[in-house]
Design a protein around this motif. Sequence first.
Motif, PDB file in Angstrom:
ATOM      1  N   ASP A   1       2.236   2.192 -15.320  1.00 55.83           N
ATOM      2  CA  ASP A   1       2.421   3.406 -14.513  1.00 55.83           C
ATOM      3  C   ASP A   1       2.666   3.081 -13.036  1.00 55.83           C
ATOM      4  O   ASP A   1       2.819   3.980 -12.210  1.00 55.83           O
ATOM      5  CB  ASP A   1       1.242   4.365 -14.665  1.00 55.83           C
ATOM      6  N   GLY A   2       2.689   1.782 -12.685  1.00 56.39           N
ATOM      7  CA  GLY A   2       2.982   1.363 -11.316  1.00 56.39           C
ATOM      8  C   GLY A   2       1.776   1.228 -10.409  1.00 56.39           C
ATOM      9  O   GLY A   2       1.921   0.889  -9.237  1.00 56.39           O
ATOM     10  N   PHE A   3       0.579   1.460 -10.945  1.00 53.80           N
ATOM     11  CA  PHE A   3      -0.636   1.409 -10.134  1.00 53.80           C
ATOM     12  C   PHE A   3      -1.438   0.143 -10.394  1.00 53.80           C
ATOM     13  O   PHE A   3      -1.285  -0.506 -11.430  1.00 53.80           O
ATOM     14  CB  PHE A   3      -1.526   2.624 -10.431  1.00 53.80           C
ATOM     15  N   ILE A   4      -2.298  -0.197  -9.448  1.00 54.40           N
ATOM     16  CA  ILE A   4      -3.342  -1.201  -9.624  1.00 54.40           C
ATOM     17  C   ILE A   4      -4.666  -0.495  -9.341  1.00 54.40           C
ATOM     18  O   ILE A   4      -4.685   0.568  -8.712  1.00 54.40           O
ATOM     19  CB  ILE A   4      -3.174  -2.417  -8.678  1.00 54.40           C
ATOM     20  N   THR A   5      -5.754  -1.079  -9.799  1.00 52.55           N
ATOM     21  CA  THR A   5      -7.068  -0.502  -9.545  1.00 52.55           C
ATOM     22  C   THR A   5      -7.849  -1.445  -8.643  1.00 52.55           C
ATOM     23  O   THR A   5      -7.940  -2.636  -8.923  1.00 52.55           O
ATOM     24  CB  THR A   5      -7.837  -0.272 -10.866  1.00 52.55           C
ATOM     25  N   MET A   6      -8.385  -0.879  -7.551  1.00 53.54           N
ATOM     26  CA  MET A   6      -9.168  -1.660  -6.594  1.00 53.54           C
ATOM     27  C   MET A   6     -10.562  -1.065  -6.465  1.00 53.54           C
ATOM     28  O   MET A   6     -10.715   0.162  -6.468  1.00 53.54           O
ATOM     29  CB  MET A   6      -8.486  -1.630  -5.214  1.00 53.54           C
ATOM     30  N   PRO A   7     -11.582  -1.927  -6.327  1.00 56.40           N
ATOM     31  CA  PRO A   7     -12.930  -1.414  -6.108  1.00 56.40           C
ATOM     32  C   PRO A   7     -12.992  -0.614  -4.807  1.00 56.40           C
ATOM     33  O   PRO A   7     -12.281  -0.915  -3.857  1.00 56.40           O
ATOM     34  CB  PRO A   7     -13.790  -2.676  -6.001  1.00 56.40           C
ATOM     35  N   LEU A   8     -13.818   0.381  -4.782  1.00 54.86           N
ATOM     36  CA  LEU A   8     -14.039   1.281  -3.647  1.00 54.86           C
ATOM     37  C   LEU A   8     -12.841   2.191  -3.370  1.00 54.86           C
ATOM     38  O   LEU A   8     -12.905   3.046  -2.501  1.00 54.86           O
ATOM     39  CB  LEU A   8     -14.365   0.508  -2.358  1.00 54.86           C
ATOM     40  N   MET A   9     -11.762   2.005  -4.077  1.00 50.37           N
ATOM     41  CA  MET A   9     -10.546   2.770  -3.804  1.00 50.37           C
ATOM     42  C   MET A   9     -10.009   3.486  -5.041  1.00 50.37           C
ATOM     43  O   MET A   9      -9.363   4.511  -4.916  1.00 50.37           O
ATOM     44  CB  MET A   9      -9.439   1.843  -3.291  1.00 50.37           C
ATOM     45  N   GLY A  10     -10.209   2.916  -6.200  1.00 51.66           N
ATOM     46  CA  GLY A  10      -9.603   3.464  -7.406  1.00 51.66           C
ATOM     47  C   GLY A  10      -8.160   3.005  -7.552  1.00 51.66           C
ATOM     48  O   GLY A  10      -7.828   1.864  -7.229  1.00 51.66           O
ATOM     49  N   ASP A  11      -7.295   3.902  -7.999  1.00 58.87           N
ATOM     50  CA  ASP A  11      -5.904   3.552  -8.250  1.00 58.87           C
ATOM     51  C   ASP A  11      -5.077   3.591  -6.971  1.00 58.87           C
ATOM     52  O   ASP A  11      -5.215   4.498  -6.152  1.00 58.87           O
ATOM     53  CB  ASP A  11      -5.293   4.505  -9.271  1.00 58.87           C
ATOM     54  N   VAL A  12      -4.205   2.575  -6.835  1.00 55.56           N
ATOM     55  CA  VAL A  12      -3.328   2.456  -5.675  1.00 55.56           C
ATOM     56  C   VAL A  12      -1.910   2.217  -6.202  1.00 55.56           C
ATOM     57  O   VAL A  12      -1.702   1.355  -7.057  1.00 55.56           O
ATOM     58  CB  VAL A  12      -3.752   1.283  -4.762  1.00 55.56           C
ATOM     59  N   GLN A  13      -0.943   2.975  -5.681  1.00 58.38           N
ATOM     60  CA  GLN A  13       0.459   2.794  -6.078  1.00 58.38           C
ATOM     61  C   GLN A  13       0.966   1.464  -5.518  1.00 58.38           C
ATOM     62  O   GLN A  13       1.014   1.273  -4.308  1.00 58.38           O
ATOM     63  CB  GLN A  13       1.315   3.935  -5.529  1.00 58.38           C
ATOM     64  N   ALA A  14       1.335   0.544  -6.423  1.00 57.33           N
ATOM     65  CA  ALA A  14       1.839  -0.761  -5.997  1.00 57.33           C
ATOM     66  C   ALA A  14       3.344  -0.875  -6.207  1.00 57.33           C
ATOM     67  O   ALA A  14       4.049  -1.468  -5.393  1.00 57.33           O
ATOM     68  CB  ALA A  14       1.122  -1.878  -6.754  1.00 57.33           C
ATOM     69  N   GLN A  15       3.835  -0.300  -7.301  1.00 60.84           N
ATOM     70  CA  GLN A  15       5.264  -0.375  -7.603  1.00 60.84           C
ATOM     71  C   GLN A  15       6.079   0.260  -6.476  1.00 60.84           C
ATOM     72  O   GLN A  15       5.761   1.337  -5.981  1.00 60.84           O
ATOM     73  CB  GLN A  15       5.578   0.343  -8.909  1.00 60.84           C
ATOM     74  N   GLY A  16       7.126  -0.463  -6.051  1.00 55.07           N
ATOM     75  CA  GLY A  16       7.995   0.054  -4.998  1.00 55.07           C
ATOM     76  C   GLY A  16       7.578  -0.346  -3.600  1.00 55.07           C
ATOM     77  O   GLY A  16       8.298  -0.081  -2.637  1.00 55.07           O
ATOM     78  N   GLN A  17       6.432  -0.994  -3.462  1.00 58.32           N
ATOM     79  CA  GLN A  17       5.949  -1.437  -2.154  1.00 58.32           C
ATOM     80  C   GLN A  17       6.274  -2.915  -1.952  1.00 58.32           C
ATOM     81  O   GLN A  17       6.320  -3.684  -2.907  1.00 58.32           O
ATOM     82  CB  GLN A  17       4.419  -1.266  -2.051  1.00 58.32           C
ATOM     83  N   THR A  18       6.452  -3.317  -0.710  1.00 58.06           N
ATOM     84  CA  THR A  18       6.505  -4.749  -0.406  1.00 58.06           C
ATOM     85  C   THR A  18       5.063  -5.237  -0.351  1.00 58.06           C
ATOM     86  O   THR A  18       4.139  -4.426  -0.175  1.00 58.06           O
ATOM     87  CB  THR A  18       7.194  -5.017   0.944  1.00 58.06           C
TER      88      THR A  18
END
Length: 196
Positions: A53-70
Amino acid sequence: MLWLIGCATAPAISSVPELTYSQQAYVIGIADQLRIDVWRNADLTRDVRVRPDGFITMPLMGDVQAQGQTPEALAAIISQELKAVIKNPEVAVTVSNPVSVTYQFRVRALGQVNQPISVAFTAGMTVVDLVLAAGGVSPFGAAQRTILYRLTRAGYVEHPVHLNAILLRGEIATNYLLQPADILIIPEKSVWKGEF
């Protein structure tokens, strides 16, 4: 009895293939393996894979959109989010395994080469580099009818490559620079064209 006699001539060069590729900042894609380093916070430093789905999961943050970012942009986003819990977080994002571009940045040699190949593109590669990587022209190859197919916005465009002239006489006018998605095809010799 009718005899047909033909001579093999090199095709006219239509034009030099336009190079449209230029080195750009890497853009993260699905399935890429990332290393997220948060300085002085070993609990937040981790290796993650970009989900479908293009996301990664980080502690203290939850899901973060990674796809499409440098990587730099993603580091800035994570750093901004972590400011709520960490004073002056310093984040670095490294693409440790760029899976999403595995087939996007390749060049291929097919037809009558000794070893048909698909290899990772490297800036500065030429037609001859690709032919050599493919083990050279097979004994059945019509090197003088080699075609370079270059992907453009309008689709693939054909560019004749005078491979015999390059390999036998050192005439390098058609030893074109390659770019990602190029396909080099060496056809089989034809009795009807007097190539055997």
